[in-house]
Scaffold this motif. Structure first.
Motif, PDB file in Angstrom:
ATOM      1  N   ARG A  14       0.792  -1.233   0.000  1.00 18.96           N
ATOM      2  CA  ARG A  14       0.000   0.000   0.000  1.00 18.96           C
ATOM      3  C   ARG A  14       0.816   1.272   0.000  1.00 18.96           C
ATOM      4  NH1 ARG A  14      -5.809  -0.581   2.368  1.00 18.96           N
ATOM      5  NH2 ARG A  14      -5.988  -2.809   2.164  1.00 18.96           N
ATOM      6  N   GLY A  91      -1.290   6.250   3.648  1.00 16.29           N
ATOM      7  CA  GLY A  91      -1.244   4.922   4.276  1.00 16.29           C
ATOM      8  C   GLY A  91      -1.947   4.901   5.620  1.00 16.29           C
ATOM      9  N   ARG A  92      -2.985   5.739   5.740  1.00 16.98           N
ATOM     10  CA  ARG A  92      -3.679   5.844   7.027  1.00 16.98           C
ATOM     11  C   ARG A  92      -4.416   4.548   7.340  1.00 16.98           C
ATOM     12  NH1 ARG A  92      -4.654   9.970  10.229  1.00 16.98           N
ATOM     13  NH2 ARG A  92      -3.779  11.439   8.736  1.00 16.98           N
ATOM     14  N   GLU A 146      -7.348 -12.371   9.934  1.00 16.69           N
ATOM     15  CA  GLU A 146      -8.819 -12.403   9.986  1.00 16.69           C
ATOM     16  C   GLU A 146      -9.406 -13.808   9.806  1.00 16.69           C
ATOM     17  OE1 GLU A 146      -7.039 -10.590   7.790  1.00 16.69           O
ATOM     18  OE2 GLU A 146      -7.580 -11.236   5.770  1.00 16.69           O
ATOM     19  N   ASP A 159      -5.340  -6.565  14.035  1.00 12.62           N
ATOM     20  CA  ASP A 159      -4.874  -6.430  12.655  1.00 12.62           C
ATOM     21  C   ASP A 159      -5.102  -5.007  12.157  1.00 12.62           C
ATOM     22  OD1 ASP A 159      -3.766  -7.198  10.259  1.00 12.62           O
ATOM     23  OD2 ASP A 159      -5.497  -8.368   9.571  1.00 12.62           O
ATOM     24  N   LEU A 160      -4.492  -4.702  11.017  1.00 10.41           N
ATOM     25  CA  LEU A 160      -4.654  -3.373  10.436  1.00 10.41           C
ATOM     26  C   LEU A 160      -6.008  -3.257   9.763  1.00 10.41           C
ATOM     27  CD1 LEU A 160      -1.173  -2.851   8.766  1.00 10.41           C
ATOM     28  CD2 LEU A 160      -2.006  -1.911  10.931  1.00 10.41           C
ATOM     29  N   THR A 163     -10.464   0.584   5.525  1.00 12.30           N
ATOM     30  CA  THR A 163     -11.883   0.896   5.313  1.00 12.30           C
ATOM     31  C   THR A 163     -12.786   0.069   6.236  1.00 12.30           C
ATOM     32  OG1 THR A 163     -12.075  -0.825   3.659  1.00 12.30           O
ATOM     33  CG2 THR A 163     -11.489   1.364   2.874  1.00 12.30           C
ATOM     34  N   GLY A 164     -12.283  -1.053   6.716  1.00 12.61           N
ATOM     35  CA  GLY A 164     -13.091  -1.946   7.554  1.00 12.61           C
ATOM     36  C   GLY A 164     -13.774  -3.036   6.751  1.00 12.61           C
ATOM     37  N   SER A 165     -13.587  -3.029   5.426  1.00 15.23           N
ATOM     38  CA  SER A 165     -14.336  -4.011   4.633  1.00 15.23           C
ATOM     39  C   SER A 165     -13.809  -5.438   4.824  1.00 15.23           C
ATOM     40  CB  SER A 165     -14.403  -3.613   3.167  1.00 15.23           C
ATOM     41  OG  SER A 165     -13.133  -3.647   2.615  1.00 15.23           O
ATOM     42  N   THR A 166     -12.516  -5.592   5.056  1.00 14.38           N
ATOM     43  CA  THR A 166     -11.971  -6.945   5.283  1.00 14.38           C
ATOM     44  C   THR A 166     -12.582  -7.556   6.550  1.00 14.38           C
ATOM     45  OG1 THR A 166      -9.929  -6.320   4.195  1.00 14.38           O
ATOM     46  CG2 THR A 166      -9.837  -8.289   5.570  1.00 14.38           C
TER      47      THR A 166
END
Ligand code: AMP
Length: 290
Positions: A14, A91-92, A146, A159-160, A163-166
């Motif tokens: 990223r 890379g936020r 995950e 974990d990193l 967006t939260g979609s993972t």
């Protein structure tokens, strides 16, 4: 010949592209030699080395590189002595604690002793739970944490999240933030002891900073009726108030120039129209040094 300053860049992932773009916008061109592209000349002063983002804090701490671009998360996890020169803003993401959707747990204090935590950030995870008096069992993984709760090898993950979609796709829910992260420019401590190298590192920092500052600003020009100047001052406070220039044959109009926050452009244009401004022009700024 002056010795080149070696800068470690992420070779993929990223941060890689944004890092390269930022340096190019600061006027430093990457000149690749050979096709393996493990290194590139970068302007006259610098040599870019392309390595794994995870390895950069270590390489900078032990002197394999003088400077490095990598995530705050990785710098904190590595826990090596490096100097942070600049927050690069891209890379936020956040390092977060997540539980299964169906779990009743709403905060870290409610986690039972012995909770198994899958993470590729063992050091930060251990410290985070220890500071809160929670006794956890670490399940170190090298990626894709995950999946671990679904495989039954862990109860929760750290974990990193961007967006939260993972997390969502994997039926997980965030309950706490361990660390907020963005990309950083870091330096080897000893580099800063050498006056010449320190100066060159500072010049680089200033150049990058001026590009970052300019990103959120726009340069605005407009022809404004002279009689509306008192209102203009209210609309365009600017860095030092707007610059007012006479327009040749402009009659009742003067030209106003100002640096405006990107998010305020929409409102500012509407306000300028309302006081009779014409010929409004908005352009990006490449660099801004106040
Ligand atoms: P997201 O679905 O956008 O929340 O992204 C989450 C996934 O991307 C996780 O697997 C993270 O490991 C990875 N990720 C998100 N942001 C970053 C980042 N800044 N640096 C490295 N990996 C990241």
């Amino acid at each position: 010949m002056v010795e080149m300053i070696r800068i470690a860049f992420p070779n993929k992932g990223r941060l890689a592209e944004s890092a390269r773009e930022l340096f190019e916008r600061a006027g430093l061109e990457f000149e690749f030699r050979g096709d393996r592209a493990l290194q590139a000349a970068l302007g006259d002063d610098f040599l870019a080395l392309f390595v794994r983002a995870e390895d950069i804090p270590e390489f900078v701490a032990d002197g394999a590189a003088d400077l490095g671009v990598t995530g705050r998360d990785l710098v904190a996890e590595a826990n090596r002595p490096v100097e942070v020169l600049l927050d690069l803003g891209f890379g936020r993401c956040r390092l977060a604690v997540a539980v299964k959707d169906e779990s009743d747990v709403r905060d870290v204090d409610a986690l039972p002793d012995g909770t198994r935590v899958a993470t590729s950030f063992p050091r930060l995870t251990e410290r985070f739970f220890a500071e809160r008096g929670r006794k956890i069992t670490l399940v170190p993984v090298s990626g894709a944490a995950e999946i671990a709760p679904h495989l039954g090898v862990a109860d929760i993950i750290v974990d990193l999240v961007s967006t939260g979609s993972t997390l969502k796709v994997n039926g997980l829910r965030e309950i706490a933030t361990v660390l907020e992260s963005t990309a950083l420019l870091i330096a080897r401590r000893e580099l800063l002891d050498d006056p010449d190298r320190r100066r060159r590192a500072e010049e680089l920092t200033t150049a990058l900073e001026s590009v970052l500052r300019a990103q959120n600003k726009r340069y605005l020009m407009a022809n404004v009726p002279r009689r509306a100047l008192p209102e203009l001052k209210r609309i365009l406070p600017g860095l030092n108030g707007p610059t007012i220039v006479d327009v040749m044959d402009g009659g009742e109009f003067v030209a106003a120039h100002a640096v405006v926050d990107r998010r305020e452009i929409y409102r500012t244009i509407a306000d300028l129209k309302a006081i009779g401004a014409e010929g409004i022009l908005v352009t990006p700024i490449e660099r801004l040094m106040p």
